[in-house]
Design a protein around this motif. Structure first.
Motif, short mmCIF file in Angstrom:
data_model
loop_
_atom_site.label_atom_id
_atom_site.label_comp_id
_atom_site.label_asym_id
_atom_site.label_seq_id
_atom_site.Cartn_x
_atom_site.Cartn_y
_atom_site.Cartn_z
N LYS A 1 3.42 5.87 -2.90
CA LYS A 1 4.60 6.59 -3.39
C LYS A 1 4.63 6.66 -4.91
O LYS A 1 5.05 7.66 -5.48
N LEU A 2 4.20 5.58 -5.57
CA LEU A 2 4.32 5.53 -7.02
C LEU A 2 3.13 6.18 -7.72
O LEU A 2 3.30 6.96 -8.65
N GLU A 3 1.92 5.87 -7.26
CA GLU A 3 0.75 6.39 -7.97
C GLU A 3 0.29 7.73 -7.42
O GLU A 3 -0.50 8.43 -8.05
N TYR B 1 0.84 -1.21 0.00
CA TYR B 1 0.00 0.00 0.00
C TYR B 1 0.87 1.26 0.00
O TYR B 1 0.59 2.23 -0.68
N LYS B 2 1.93 1.21 0.79
CA LYS B 2 2.80 2.38 0.86
C LYS B 2 3.52 2.59 -0.46
O LYS B 2 3.70 3.72 -0.91
N LEU B 3 3.90 1.50 -1.08
CA LEU B 3 4.56 1.57 -2.38
C LEU B 3 3.62 2.20 -3.41
O LEU B 3 4.01 3.08 -4.18
N ARG B 4 2.37 1.77 -3.36
CA ARG B 4 1.38 2.34 -4.27
C ARG B 4 1.22 3.84 -4.00
O ARG B 4 1.16 4.65 -4.93
#
Ligand SMILES: Cc1cc2nc3c(=O)[nH]c(=O)nc-3n(C[C@H](O)[C@H](O)[C@H](O)COP(=O)(O)OP(=O)(O)OC[C@H]3O[C@@H](n4cnc5c(N)ncnc54)[C@H](O)[C@@H]3O)c2cc1C
Lengths: 280, 436
Positions: free
Chosen positions: A201-203, A196-199
């Motif tokens: 940061k990326l999206e 979720y955190k990666l999403r």
């Protein structure tokens, strides 16, 4: 169900220091955090979404620094975030804040999809008013229940909110759309998850709306829209500590020593005597 | 929830946004790799605690604009070493001829390094702990955090001294208390002007001050004082194994916080921070020093180990160096990874280049060169007797009422008082020094 959850980006009051000379709070360099009392609200929103489907949208009226806090909430699993940010919103009291938040929720309903439920925390650690949930509900004309510990859907468009008072557990069935405010520590928040955190940061699923987007009358927002006047603040006087260290031989000795200190202290002894023996 | 376009694989996953992880991530992102850094703290640097001084030259090789851009507090212009014994203090004071090291908060410095990596294109995910480095058929294929897995061609383990992941992987043994030390530190709000006046520094000049003697109550280790811009860092480093033994046998009178408290109120030192508040305190584990903490291998198929996790720390008692070693190992790892990809991929064979480069570098040479000193500093003959003898001799020389002894007389007398023969001391010193 589309659930909006309110987030406040607050200075970590535990780290705020007090300048006894000027009587002001030293906020410089104090890191901000998501208001701790918002976490039960976030958790409730996520649980309702997990149970019934839909989406959770975190909303905050704050300077752009709050993106860090919104990323945290996205990291917990919120689907989107909306940041309402504009210099015209600065210096707001609870009335002006709730007005902007309510208008933000209305805009979400119009442009993203109808909002069924708005959840707020009990209060904030930096102002402790507990106004926002009630005021947003008033602006929206939605029913409001606070001190909520849990909630579930019952029947068509009706939510049952559990509210714990000192003596009883109350259950309220209210029609959606509605506003809830959770009780302090009502629910344990889930941790941030890698995916979720990666999403986040990326999206970057954070929608930023300024007053150009909301189109509110600037007389109703920020400092201008805030009728509250803080007439005066009296700080609790700093008590000079005596800094005495006593190494007792045993607990008995320690107890005696403390009692002796208290009963020989001019400032304390009279109160103690009065409390214990009613002596004047 | 929808996890639409989020990739499930990166070229490189770096575990830990400390100096080692961020330097590797920065160089790899700059070389065009898709890099993900996973950090458990809230933002890079928030979990860091160290003493206060960083050697600049190795960092300049990674960030040539270091001097201009990094959050440098003061350049170290004075090094002090004090022997403290029963109220007596003997101090060596050295004015440096050039700038090699600076003081800063590691929290600020680590954030700066991580920001550099992100600017270069790395993705930093904070507030997430890596629970496991996952392997398949003897090859590292990615990481796991809670229920989430993420794959990578290569994982850079930069998890620091407490290398739980490497232990799980079987690359490192469980921590032996004799190889680690406990660091405790306070930050004291002395103020810029007072620091400069009281320690005879000018603007931007800084001091690194190491302390040896009875402040550690017989436990191998020492104290440190570093000047930041407007604060002073004061701390102790204590050998954990020996501290544990001493506590169990009852030889240790005070708790660690009390030991630090006593140092803070020590009449000789306390005047430096008189009237100042303690802003914060904290603790962190560190490596005792030498090569004992180094894992048998610093690489495997799909993995390299950098920084503290690789045991790269020098702790001699008069200096403690880990940040520049961490950064430099991150740089070597990045270079080796780039080479490995040119030669067909991050296989065990290709990555052995990293260990080879490290062993040729100043980092490893320093560790080998000083391993004797590290042993010596754990020997009670040195870390307790030395401060006692030095101060005993100075006392005899300068506290005489009528007749001053000669230097030799004073020296012999203080040896006698410490029940130590000069010949035995010299022999012991010689035996250790000859092993250096
Ligand atoms: C008291 C003390 C004083 C010191 N003084 C000095 C000094 O003056 N000068 C000097 O050069 N060195 C000093 N050092 C040593 C220096 O701090 C270290 O050598 C250096 O920080 C090592 O860098 P690193 O990147 O390898 O590890 P670290 O700086 O420890 O960084 C590791 C990072 O990984 C993160 N992490 C760990 N596990 C996980 C996980 N499972 N998932 C996600 N993230 C994870 C951590 O949160 C941390 O941010 C001192 C150390 C101590 C304790």
């Amino acid at each position: 169900m589309r659930i909006v959850v309110g987030i406040k980006w607050v200075p970590n009051t535990q780290a705020v220091r007090f300048d006894p000379k000027t009587g002001t709070l030293i906020r410089a360099g104090v890191p901000s955090i998501v208001n701790p009392h918002d976490f039960p609200a976030i958790e409730l929103a996520l649980r309702l979404r997990d149970n019934y489907g839909g989406e959770v949208i975190a909303i905050s009226m704050a300077p752009p620094g709050a993106i860090q806090g919104l990323e945290h909430v996205l990291g917990m699993g919120a689907d989107k975030a909306v940041l309402l940010t504009d210099r015209k919103f600065a210096g707001a009291d609870t009335l002006a804040t709730s007005y902007v938040l309510a208008k933000g929720i209305e805009k979400i309903s119009r442009e993203i999809g109808p909002v069924d439920l708005a959840i707020f925390g009990h209060e904030t650690i930096d102002s402790s008013t507990a106004h926002i949930g009630a005021q947003v509900a008033s602006w929206l004309g939605w029913p409001y229940v606070y001190y909520v510990r849990d909630a579930k859907l019952v029947g068509d468009g009706v939510i049952r909110a559990l509210r714990q008072t000192e003596k009883a557990v109350e259950e309220y069935d209210i029609k959606l759309p509605a506003v809830l405010a959770t009780a302090i520590k009502a629910l344990k928040p889930r941790p941030v998850r890698l995916s979720y955190k990666l999403r986040a940061k990326l999206e970057k699923p954070i929608i930023i709306w300024t007053n150009d987007d909301l189109g509110l009358d600037p007389r109703c927002t920020g400092l201008k829209g805030s009728p509250t006047i803080v007439a005066n603040i009296t700080w609790m006087p700093e008590v000079p500590r005596k800094k005495i260290v006593y190494k007792p031989k045993d607990p008995r000795d320690a107890a005696r020593w403390i009692l002796r200190q208290l009963f020989t202290d001019e400032a304390v002894a009279p109160f103690l005597r009065k409390a214990l023996w009613g002596e004047e | 929830m929808s996890n639409s376009n989020v990739p499930s694989k990166f070229d490189v996953v770096v575990v830990g946004a400390g100096p080692a992880g961020s330097s590797a991530a920065y160089l790899l992102a700059k070389a065009g790799f898709k890099v993900l850094i996973v950090e458990r703290g809230r933002g890079a640097g928030t979990k860091e605690l160290y003493g206060g001084k960083i050697y600049a030259p190795p960092l300049r090789e990674v960030w040539p604009n270091l001097d201009k851009e990094a959050p440098i507090h003061r350049w170290v212009t004075t090094e002090r070493l004090s022997f403290v014994w029963k109220g007596r203090v003997t101090t060596l004071d050295f004015k440096l001829g050039r700038r090699v090291a600076f003081t800063t908060y590691l929290t600020e410095m680590a954030k700066w390094m991580a920001d550099k990596a992100v600017e270069a294109g790395a993705v930093l995910v904070d507030e997430v702990r890596v629970d496991e480095i996952i392997t398949e058929g003897g090859k590292v294929i990615g990481i796991r955090s809670g229920p989430d897995k993420l794959y990578a061609d290569i994982v850079v383990d930069a998890e620091g001294v407490n290398r739980i992941l490497l232990e799980k992987l079987g690359l490192a043994e469980k921590i032996n208390p004799d190889t680690v030390a406990l660091g405790v530190k306070e930050v004291i709000n002395v103020g810029k002007k007072a620091i400069e006046e009281r320690l005879l520094l000018t603007e931007n000049e800084g001091m690194a001050w190491l302390l040896m003697g009875d402040i550690t109550q017989g436990i191998p280790g020492g104290g440190f004082i570093y000047t930041m811009k407007d604060t002073i860092a004061l701390g102790l480093v204590l050998h954990i194994g020996k501290a544990y033994e001493a506590a169990k046998s009852g030889a240790l009178k005070d708790t660690v916080p009390m030991m630090l408290e006593k140092l803070r109120v020590h009449p000789y030192f306390s005047r430096i921070w008189r009237d100042a508040d303690v802003l914060e305190y904290g603790a962190h584990m560190t490596i005792e020093g030498g090569l004992r903490y180094m894992p048998k291998k610093l690489y495997m198929n799909g993995l390299v180990v950098v920084g503290d996790a690789a045991g790269l720390l020098l702790n001699t008692g008069y200096t403690i160096r880990g940040v520049d070693f961490a950064v430099y190992s991150g740089k070597l790892a990045a270079e080796a990874i780039i080479k490995a990809f040119e030669n067909g991929g991050p296989t065990e064979e290709n990555l052995s280049l990293y260990e080879h480069m490290l062993k040729q570098s100043f980092v490893y040479k320093e560790l080998v060169k000083h391993s004797g000193i590290v042993k010596m500093m754990e020997d009670p003959t040195f870390f307790t007797k030395l401060p006692a003898i030095v101060n005993g001799m100075m006392g005899k020389l300068f506290e005489a009422d009528y007749e001053e002894p000669t230097v030799l007389e004073a020296l012999l007398e203080s040896f006698r008082e410490e029940e130590m023969s000069l010949t035995r001391f010299l022999l012991k010193m010689f035996s250790v020094v000859s092993r250096l």
